[in-house]
Design an enzyme around this catalytic site. Sequence first.
Site, PDB file in Angstrom:
ATOM      1  N   TRP A  53       0.813  -1.222   0.000  1.00 10.21           N
ATOM      2  CA  TRP A  53       0.000   0.000   0.000  1.00 10.21           C
ATOM      3  C   TRP A  53       0.839   1.262   0.000  1.00 10.21           C
ATOM      4  O   TRP A  53       0.453   2.275  -0.607  1.00 10.21           O
ATOM      5  CB  TRP A  53      -1.014  -0.021   1.147  1.00 10.21           C
ATOM      6  CG  TRP A  53      -2.058  -1.062   0.896  1.00 10.21           C
ATOM      7  CD1 TRP A  53      -2.238  -2.236   1.563  1.00 10.21           C
ATOM      8  CD2 TRP A  53      -3.044  -1.060  -0.163  1.00 10.21           C
ATOM      9  NE1 TRP A  53      -3.260  -2.953   0.997  1.00 10.21           N
ATOM     10  CE2 TRP A  53      -3.781  -2.263  -0.053  1.00 10.21           C
ATOM     11  CE3 TRP A  53      -3.365  -0.169  -1.191  1.00 10.21           C
ATOM     12  CZ2 TRP A  53      -4.821  -2.585  -0.933  1.00 10.21           C
ATOM     13  CZ3 TRP A  53      -4.406  -0.490  -2.060  1.00 10.21           C
ATOM     14  CH2 TRP A  53      -5.115  -1.673  -1.926  1.00 10.21           C
TER      15      TRP A  53
ATOM     16  N   LYS B 252     -12.774  -1.471   7.672  1.00  9.29           N
ATOM     17  CA  LYS B 252     -12.091  -2.529   8.424  1.00  9.29           C
ATOM     18  C   LYS B 252     -12.493  -2.471   9.908  1.00  9.29           C
ATOM     19  O   LYS B 252     -13.287  -3.277  10.361  1.00  9.29           O
ATOM     20  CB  LYS B 252     -10.596  -2.425   8.208  1.00  9.29           C
ATOM     21  CG  LYS B 252     -10.266  -2.564   6.697  1.00  9.29           C
ATOM     22  CD  LYS B 252      -8.837  -2.373   6.395  1.00  9.29           C
ATOM     23  CE  LYS B 252      -8.564  -2.024   4.950  1.00  9.29           C
ATOM     24  NZ  LYS B 252      -8.781  -3.132   4.015  1.00  9.29           N
TER      25      LYS B 252
ATOM     26  N   ASP C 135      -1.267   6.416   6.445  1.00  8.06           N
ATOM     27  CA  ASP C 135      -2.408   5.631   5.960  1.00  8.06           C
ATOM     28  C   ASP C 135      -2.742   4.589   7.029  1.00  8.06           C
ATOM     29  O   ASP C 135      -2.114   3.545   7.115  1.00  8.06           O
ATOM     30  CB  ASP C 135      -2.032   4.964   4.631  1.00  8.06           C
ATOM     31  CG  ASP C 135      -3.090   3.973   4.161  1.00  8.06           C
ATOM     32  OD1 ASP C 135      -4.162   3.870   4.795  1.00  8.06           O
ATOM     33  OD2 ASP C 135      -2.828   3.290   3.147  1.00  8.06           O
TER      34      ASP C 135
END
Length: 361
Positions: free
Chosen positions: A102, A196, A172
């Site tokens: 990511w 999530k 992030d």
Amino acid sequence: MSRGYNFSAGPSAMPEPVLRRAQAEMLEWGGQSASVMEISHRGKAFVAMTEKVEADLRRLLGISSDYAVLFLQGGATQHFAQIPQNIAAPDDTADYLLTGHWGVKALSEAKPYMRTNIVASGEAGKYTSVPDRSEWQLTPGAAYLHVTPNETIHGVEFETVPDIGDVPVVADFSSTLLSRPIDVSRFGLIYAGTQKNMGASGLTVLIVRNDLLARKPRPLANILSYSAHAKEHSLLNTPPSFPWYLTGLVLEWIDGEGGLTAMAARNRAKSELLYAAIDGSGGYYKNPVDVRYRSWMNVPFTLHDDALDTPFLKESEAAGLLALKGHKAVGGMRASLYNAMPLAGVQALVDFMGDFKNRHG
Ligand SMILES: Cc1ncc(COP(=O)(O)O)c(C=O)c1O
């Protein structure tokens, strides 16, 4: 109906009480004689709900008035590109620490907007660790340093960012926000999709320090400008009203369960149980990550013979243990253990793993 234990990396398991409450309020919400999905986002009831969500989030995470909290769309992926446009000028340099998939994506989406520098990368070690601070090549006066505190695919996580002076840290937090207390004041900007630990997909939360919000490094349309969204309290255009409401329910659930300290204790215990089973399997199961940086949230593991992957997945699913297939970049299995996964779910997985080993040898 039977609900399994859902180990999906995201969208992922929601707390069952949240689903039940949403079900109960589906037809009539908040005295509105209509669902929360069916009313104006400009009406008093909806605006009051958004204010409560923000207040609850601020309280849970200890977010001071030095920060704005934004509730936007686009997922982390859109903000990979939107963050540089908001806080870096074309001739600035932004630093990126790469600890997995990511972070690499974040860098590639940011590249069109300014100069970039890779501070350090875990690529040579297949992203199984975090490069030591002594190896970091920071740019003096960088617009920001971007980090990914939890790499969801590689299962690499670090708790704190070393002190790097005045350069703001942009993080992030997609797969770790609300899994434990954090010190928000160490960051300039925190962002995370809600699918999530924080609710359903469709909403992205940003916590932006006011001095970064005030940066105006280039002309931007309002819809891309964080300061324009802040001015309109994230109601610049029609928001994802149902995911926003669900995040509110999740925050109330976290509060009722004892807050982020309780989440942290639970998440630590769940991950320790699974890592102990992997490490104690005599090499039958393996997790490749440096023990100092093993994620509490996402635990990738392989079987000693990949010919066993298909039976493992088939049998685990039949046993009600869902979505254990690993990401193709890493292979094998991945168990995501977000807040909504109970310890009993991890115990069921560990029991299944022991049983599978005994039967398949
Ligand atoms: C750490 C991390 N960053 C970014 C993303 C991408 O998020 P989205 O699909 O919401 O854009 C994910 C998705 O799983 C992620 O885990």
